[in-house]
Design a protein around this motif. Structure first.
Motif, short mmCIF file in Angstrom:
data_model
loop_
_atom_site.label_atom_id
_atom_site.label_comp_id
_atom_site.label_asym_id
_atom_site.label_seq_id
_atom_site.Cartn_x
_atom_site.Cartn_y
_atom_site.Cartn_z
N CYS A 50 0.88 -1.18 0.00
CA CYS A 50 0.00 0.00 0.00
C CYS A 50 0.91 1.22 0.00
O CYS A 50 1.54 1.55 1.01
CB CYS A 50 -0.90 -0.01 1.23
N VAL A 51 1.02 1.87 -1.15
CA VAL A 51 1.99 2.94 -1.33
C VAL A 51 1.27 4.24 -1.67
O VAL A 51 0.37 4.26 -2.52
CB VAL A 51 2.99 2.59 -2.45
N PHE A 52 1.68 5.31 -1.00
CA PHE A 52 1.11 6.63 -1.27
C PHE A 52 1.97 7.35 -2.30
O PHE A 52 3.18 7.49 -2.14
CB PHE A 52 1.06 7.45 0.02
N HIS A 53 1.34 7.82 -3.38
CA HIS A 53 2.04 8.58 -4.41
C HIS A 53 1.61 10.04 -4.31
O HIS A 53 0.49 10.39 -4.69
CB HIS A 53 1.68 8.04 -5.81
N PRO A 54 2.47 10.92 -3.77
CA PRO A 54 2.08 12.32 -3.62
C PRO A 54 1.93 13.02 -4.96
O PRO A 54 2.66 12.73 -5.91
CB PRO A 54 3.24 12.92 -2.82
N ALA A 55 0.97 13.93 -5.03
CA ALA A 55 0.73 14.69 -6.26
C ALA A 55 1.48 16.01 -6.26
O ALA A 55 1.39 16.78 -7.21
CB ALA A 55 -0.77 14.93 -6.44
N GLY A 56 2.22 16.28 -5.21
CA GLY A 56 2.97 17.53 -5.10
C GLY A 56 3.36 17.74 -3.65
O GLY A 56 2.98 16.97 -2.77
N PRO A 57 4.13 18.79 -3.36
CA PRO A 57 4.55 19.05 -1.98
C PRO A 57 3.39 19.52 -1.12
O PRO A 57 2.36 19.96 -1.65
CB PRO A 57 5.60 20.16 -2.15
N PRO A 58 3.51 19.44 0.20
CA PRO A 58 2.46 19.96 1.08
C PRO A 58 2.22 21.45 0.81
O PRO A 58 3.17 22.20 0.55
CB PRO A 58 3.02 19.74 2.49
N GLU A 59 0.97 21.86 0.85
CA GLU A 59 0.61 23.25 0.62
C GLU A 59 0.20 23.90 1.94
O GLU A 59 -0.82 23.52 2.52
CB GLU A 59 -0.55 23.34 -0.39
N GLY A 155 -2.71 13.15 -3.00
CA GLY A 155 -2.04 12.02 -3.61
C GLY A 155 -2.98 10.85 -3.84
O GLY A 155 -4.20 10.98 -3.70
N THR A 156 -2.40 9.72 -4.20
CA THR A 156 -3.17 8.51 -4.50
C THR A 156 -2.52 7.31 -3.83
O THR A 156 -1.30 7.14 -3.90
CB THR A 156 -3.22 8.27 -6.02
N TYR A 157 -3.33 6.51 -3.19
CA TYR A 157 -2.86 5.24 -2.63
C TYR A 157 -2.97 4.15 -3.69
O TYR A 157 -4.01 4.02 -4.33
CB TYR A 157 -3.68 4.85 -1.40
N GLU A 158 -1.91 3.39 -3.86
CA GLU A 158 -1.89 2.24 -4.76
C GLU A 158 -1.85 0.98 -3.90
O GLU A 158 -0.90 0.77 -3.13
CB GLU A 158 -0.67 2.29 -5.67
N TYR A 166 -13.05 -7.43 -4.17
CA TYR A 166 -14.11 -6.96 -5.06
C TYR A 166 -13.72 -7.18 -6.52
O TYR A 166 -13.80 -6.29 -7.36
CB TYR A 166 -14.41 -5.48 -4.80
N ASP A 167 -13.22 -8.38 -6.81
CA ASP A 167 -12.90 -8.82 -8.17
C ASP A 167 -11.68 -8.17 -8.81
O ASP A 167 -11.49 -8.27 -10.01
CB ASP A 167 -14.11 -8.63 -9.11
N HIS A 168 -10.86 -7.48 -8.00
CA HIS A 168 -9.66 -6.86 -8.57
C HIS A 168 -8.47 -7.02 -7.63
O HIS A 168 -8.62 -7.01 -6.40
CB HIS A 168 -9.90 -5.38 -8.87
N TYR A 169 -7.29 -7.17 -8.21
CA TYR A 169 -6.07 -7.30 -7.44
C TYR A 169 -5.45 -5.95 -7.08
O TYR A 169 -4.72 -5.84 -6.11
CB TYR A 169 -5.02 -8.12 -8.22
N ILE A 170 -5.68 -4.95 -7.92
CA ILE A 170 -5.05 -3.64 -7.74
C ILE A 170 -6.12 -2.56 -7.68
O ILE A 170 -7.02 -2.51 -8.52
CB ILE A 170 -4.06 -3.32 -8.89
N TRP A 171 -5.99 -1.71 -6.67
CA TRP A 171 -6.92 -0.58 -6.53
C TRP A 171 -6.12 0.70 -6.32
O TRP A 171 -5.04 0.69 -5.71
CB TRP A 171 -7.84 -0.79 -5.32
N TYR A 172 -6.68 1.80 -6.80
CA TYR A 172 -6.11 3.13 -6.57
C TYR A 172 -7.17 3.98 -5.89
O TYR A 172 -8.34 3.95 -6.28
CB TYR A 172 -5.69 3.80 -7.89
N GLN A 173 -6.75 4.74 -4.88
CA GLN A 173 -7.69 5.61 -4.18
C GLN A 173 -7.07 6.98 -3.97
O GLN A 173 -6.06 7.13 -3.29
CB GLN A 173 -8.08 5.01 -2.83
N ASP A 174 -7.69 8.01 -4.57
CA ASP A 174 -7.24 9.38 -4.33
C ASP A 174 -7.51 9.76 -2.88
O ASP A 174 -8.52 9.34 -2.29
CB ASP A 174 -7.97 10.35 -5.26
#
Length: 205
Positions: A50-59, A155-158, A166-174
């Motif tokens: 479960c990895v967080f991908h940041p969309a940019g620096p903290p604002e 960011g988005t969690y992968e 729920y029928d999928h191995y990989i999910w992404y959540q903003d």
């Protein structure tokens, strides 16, 4: 797969299903998929990764100002300096309104994700307090306001599951969150205004 995800996100689609990949939106999906909270609760609690991908620096930004401590009322005929003792706690919030309390397993995962991704400390709650002097003219009231310093992260969690979820191995959540800047007092201001007739009767009677 990353390029596909970026393209789908840019297109503004809330839910996609293709080859075991799903990008979700808040609430239950139309095909009976998990809610955002269900996904987040599985982060490091049933996932291979479960990895967080940041969309940019903290604002950083300034939160809404609000009164702290009690108001001081000057019922004398002279200028009075009053000391207002106050304590104020600022908490965090997020895009789904889910609680990140100690009882919710995602709380520590989120904190570690943010600090690892940004090399930046995250506090779920921050309390400040002090004694602030306010000069109050005759017939007026004085009070103290605090506007906390805040930081937003996006960011988005992968999430990768060993078995289909729920029928999928990989999910992404903003995921977006807003929390207090560690160690910041915020903006402290003193204010005065004439007392109303009711306030005079209540405090100067």
């Amino acid at each position: 797969m990353t390029s596909k995800r970026n393209a789908w996100t840019a297109a503004g689609l809330g839910l996609l299903t293709a080859a075991g990949l799903v990008l979700t939106a808040p609430g239950a999906s139309a095909d009976g998929g998990p809610t955002a909270r269900e996904l987040l609760d599985k982060c490091d609690n049933g996932t291979d990764s479960c990895v967080f991908h940041p969309a940019g620096p903290p604002e950083e930004h300034t939160g809404a100002g609000h009164q702290v401590g009690e108001a001081a009322f000057n019922c004398t005929g002279d200028l009075q300096r009053s000391t207002v003792n106050w304590s104020d706690t600022t908490g965090e919030s997020n895009s789904f309104g889910v609680s990140l309390s100690a009882e919710y397993g995602f709380s520590e995962v989120f904190k570690v994700s943010i600090e690892t991704s940004y090399q930046h400390t995250w506090e779920s709650s921050h309390t400040e307090g002090q004694a602030t002097n306010v000069d109050v003219r005759p017939g007026e009231k004085g009070w103290v306001e605090r506007a906390p310093k805040m930081q937003k992260v996006h960011g988005t969690y992968e999430m990768h599951f060993p078995d289909k979820f729920y029928d999928h191995y990989i999910w992404y959540q903003d995921f977006d969150a807003d929390g207090p800047v560690p160690g910041s007092t915020g903006d402290i201001t003193q204010h005065t205004a004439p007392m109303t007739d009711q306030e005079k009767s209540e405090h100067c009677g």
